[in-house]
Enzyme design. Structure first.
Site, PDB file in Angstrom:
ATOM      1  N   CYS B  83       0.907  -1.132   0.193  1.00 15.68           N
ATOM      2  CA  CYS B  83       0.123   0.098   0.123  1.00 15.68           C
ATOM      3  C   CYS B  83       1.229   1.270   0.098  1.00 15.68           C
ATOM      4  CB  CYS B  83      -0.595  -0.154   0.748  1.00 15.68           C
ATOM      5  SG  CYS B  83      -1.632  -1.384   1.435  1.00 15.68           S
ATOM      6  N   CYS B 206     -12.936   0.433   8.220  1.00 20.33           N
ATOM      7  CA  CYS B 206     -11.840  -0.233   7.693  1.00 20.33           C
ATOM      8  C   CYS B 206     -12.067   0.527   6.126  1.00 20.33           C
ATOM      9  CB  CYS B 206     -11.997  -1.831   6.488  1.00 20.33           C
ATOM     10  SG  CYS B 206     -12.440  -2.785   8.131  1.00 20.33           S
ATOM     11  N   SER B 207     -11.228   0.817   5.825  1.00 19.54           N
ATOM     12  CA  SER B 207     -11.055   1.643   4.356  1.00 19.54           C
ATOM     13  C   SER B 207     -11.650   0.456   3.327  1.00 19.54           C
ATOM     14  CB  SER B 207     -10.051   1.929   3.636  1.00 19.54           C
ATOM     15  OG  SER B 207      -8.694   1.163   3.794  1.00 19.54           O
ATOM     16  N   ILE B 209     -13.002  -1.197  -0.532  1.00 18.02           N
ATOM     17  CA  ILE B 209     -11.726  -1.236  -2.014  1.00 18.02           C
ATOM     18  C   ILE B 209     -12.168  -0.964  -2.865  1.00 18.02           C
ATOM     19  CG2 ILE B 209     -12.297  -3.098  -3.978  1.00 18.02           C
ATOM     20  CD1 ILE B 209     -11.883  -4.838  -0.976  1.00 18.02           C
ATOM     21  N   LYS B 328     -10.021   6.410   4.049  1.00 17.01           N
ATOM     22  CA  LYS B 328     -11.857   5.403   4.931  1.00 17.01           C
ATOM     23  C   LYS B 328     -12.676   6.339   4.177  1.00 17.01           C
ATOM     24  CE  LYS B 328     -14.702   4.129   7.197  1.00 17.01           C
ATOM     25  NZ  LYS B 328     -14.638   3.197   6.082  1.00 17.01           N
ATOM     26  N   HIS B 332      -9.640   3.618  -1.084  1.00 20.67           N
ATOM     27  CA  HIS B 332      -7.965   3.328  -0.855  1.00 20.67           C
ATOM     28  C   HIS B 332      -7.791   1.979  -2.194  1.00 20.67           C
ATOM     29  CE1 HIS B 332      -4.146   2.000   0.466  1.00 20.67           C
ATOM     30  NE2 HIS B 332      -4.875   0.878   1.570  1.00 20.67           N
TER      31      HIS B 332
END
Lengths: 133, 385
Positions: B83, B206-207, B209, B328, B332
């Site tokens: 990442c 969670c960030s 998809i 967020k 991402h």
């Protein structure tokens, strides 16, 4: 199309580690490396093969509800970081223990278990999990 | 070493972009950056991308993108470090200009993640942890950060509510970012009651998809003056590595690699944490932002949760963090994230951030991270008068 993270060759290569926690030890640093390394951070290459103890302590843990595709049938399951008596650490599933009984500091015993069923042929891949003592 | 400036930025609307291919995304963002910079050529290019092989069955991105941008035969290099692929692509571009090898470099990042199922994406992302000793046993990325969260709560008394407040703040900022994937305003209760992913983290920790790309143009300060652009200078650049396996790190409440990269960047810039006016950080999971604030020296160790709760990281706070909405809200697309952070730094330093503008912002910091903290970059940019 799918990729398989465990192939027979890759699986066989690590049997000493997955089946009996075979590590190596740097006497200069008093440090166990799991999996074994070719060189310690201190530069020492004379590392001695040792088997890790089968007891340890939970340092942290989580309950996984959305696993990767190869663990879809297992959800939810508990997994944690375990420090073994010699100081070496592993990431392992915490089996046969009610989720609400798991806590940081819990004593666990290492057991030999089935980890994944791989590919269309359903090859069984084994390794270590831990259970509450 | 030559002084380097960022003279062009480009980014598309991020989200689940069914009608767009990997190359469409990258080319779109790159053309925006080239147009913004007003340059008539590019000497060299870096493409940050983590896993186009698993997501799109496509590798060899350097030449693919150079071809579709009409830039062949320039040197074009793909960078991979999970990442932080985008952060390192930027760093390579910076070093190439600073070192005198090229005068104008395009540093971009891209990820097209929604062509595979959710399980497939979880599998692809898990290749950034130690495949044999972490992923083999069933851990996932949310799981690794959940274990950091559990350890942080246990050691420092960080509360579940404080962790959720990171998501509340970033979504609030993201409402003003037209390129953000999600325009939502979840409450602390919404987050704590959302679907469980890896306890104690839920889906709203969670960030997402995401499909997306971002690109920037780097050149010398001298050339930037010729172009008549505001001079946004890169004054600090740091990068560090650490163990891939979280279990091999001595303190599970820390993400040491960030401190190591930050030390390098602060030293080069001759700045301290208190000199930074605002920051974009890698909030791949809510807990990550709290730990990163501590590693960057913005708050004392263990006090990240209390600082967010006190509003210190809000747009009008002591040290505004993730005014873009962060990973967020913005999304991402892993390879693009590090470059998009630079995009936001430049927007802030050009005073182009509208509702989320940090008043008087002169110095911004971007922190980008790979895996559970196996790699990181920290960049410091300053607006020159």
């Amino acid at each position: 199309m799918s990729f398989e993270s465990v192939t027979p060759a890759r699986y066989a290569r690590f049997m000493p580690q997955r089946y009996r926690l075979e590590a190596n030890y740097c006497a200069k640093c008093d440090l166990h490396h799991f999996p074994p390394r070719q060189i310690c951070k201190c530069g020492n290459k004379e590392l001695e093969t040792r088997t890790l103890p089968d007891e340890g302590e939970v340092l942290t843990y989580t309950i996984i509800h959305t696993p990767g595709s190869q663990f879809s049938d297992e959800r939810p399951f508990a997994i944690g970081i375990i420090e073994l008596a010699t100081g070496a650490r592993i990431t392992a599933q915490i089996a046969d223990t009610p989720f609400d009984e798991i806590e940081i500091g819990m004593r666990v015993k290492i057991e030999f278990r089935r980890i994944q069923t791989v590919g269309e042929a359903g090859v069984l891949a084994y390794g270590y999990k831990v259970v509450s003592m | 070493m030559r002084d380097v400036a960022v003279v062009g930025i480009g980014m598309n609307k991020w989200g689940e972009l069914w009608d767009k291919d990997l190359r469409d995304l990258y080319v779109e963002a790159s053309l925006l950056a080239i147009e913004d910079a007003g340059v008539d050529h590019i000497d060299s290019m870096y493409v940050g991308c983590m896993s186009s092989g698993l997501f799109n069955c496509q590798e060899h991105l350097g030449s693919l993108m150079a071809d579709h941008l009409g830039l062949t035969p320039i040197p074009a290099t793909r960078i991979e470090s999970a990442c932080v692929s985008g952060g390192i692509a930027f760093r390579m571009g910076f070093m190439e200009v600073a070192g005198g090898f090229s005068d104008i470099v395009l540093a971009g990042g891209v990820e097209k993640m929604t062509d595979v199922s959710g399980d497939g994406a979880t599998f692809a992302l898990a290749t950034a942890c130690d495949q044999e000793w972490e992923a083999y046993n069933g851990i996932t990325f949310p799981g690794l950060y959940a274990m950091i969260a559990r350890a942080h709560m246990h050691k420092h008394g960080t509360t579940r509510e404080q962790i959720a407040m990171v998501s509340v703040k970033n979504h609030k900022n993201g409402m003003h970012n037209p390129n953000a994937q999600y325009h939502l305003t979840p409450s602390v209760e919404d987050i704590i009651n959302s679907v469980k992913v890896a306890e104690p983290l839920n889906i709203l920790d969670c960030s997402p998809i995401t499909d997306g790309a971002a690109a920037v143009i780097l050149t010398t300060v001298e050339k930037a003056k010729e172009l008549g652009k505001p001079i946004i200078r890169v004054i600090g650049a740091g990068q560090a590595s650490n163990t891939l396996a979280l279990h091999n790190r001595s303190d599970l409440t820390r993400i040491q690699v960030t401190e190591d990269a930050a030390k390098m960047a602060y030293k080069m810039a001759d700045k301290k944490p208190e000199d930074i006016d605002f920051a974009e950080v890698h909030d791949c999971f809510t807990i990550a932002e709290l730990v990163i604030m501590e590693e960057l020296g913005f708050v004392e160790r263990g006090k990240g949760g209390a600082a967010v709760e006190a509003g210190e990281t809000d747009v009008g706070g002591r040290i505004p963090i993730n005014t873009s909405g962060g990973l967020k809200s913005k999304g991402h697309p892993v390879g693009a994230t590090g470059v998009a952070q630079i995009h936001t730094l430049v927007e802030q330093l050009r005073c182009d951030m509208g509702e989320c503008q940090v008043k008087g912002a002169k110095i911004g910091l971007a922190q980008n991270m790979g895996g559970s903290g196996g790699s990181a970059t920290v960049h410091i940019l300053e607006a020159m008068s």
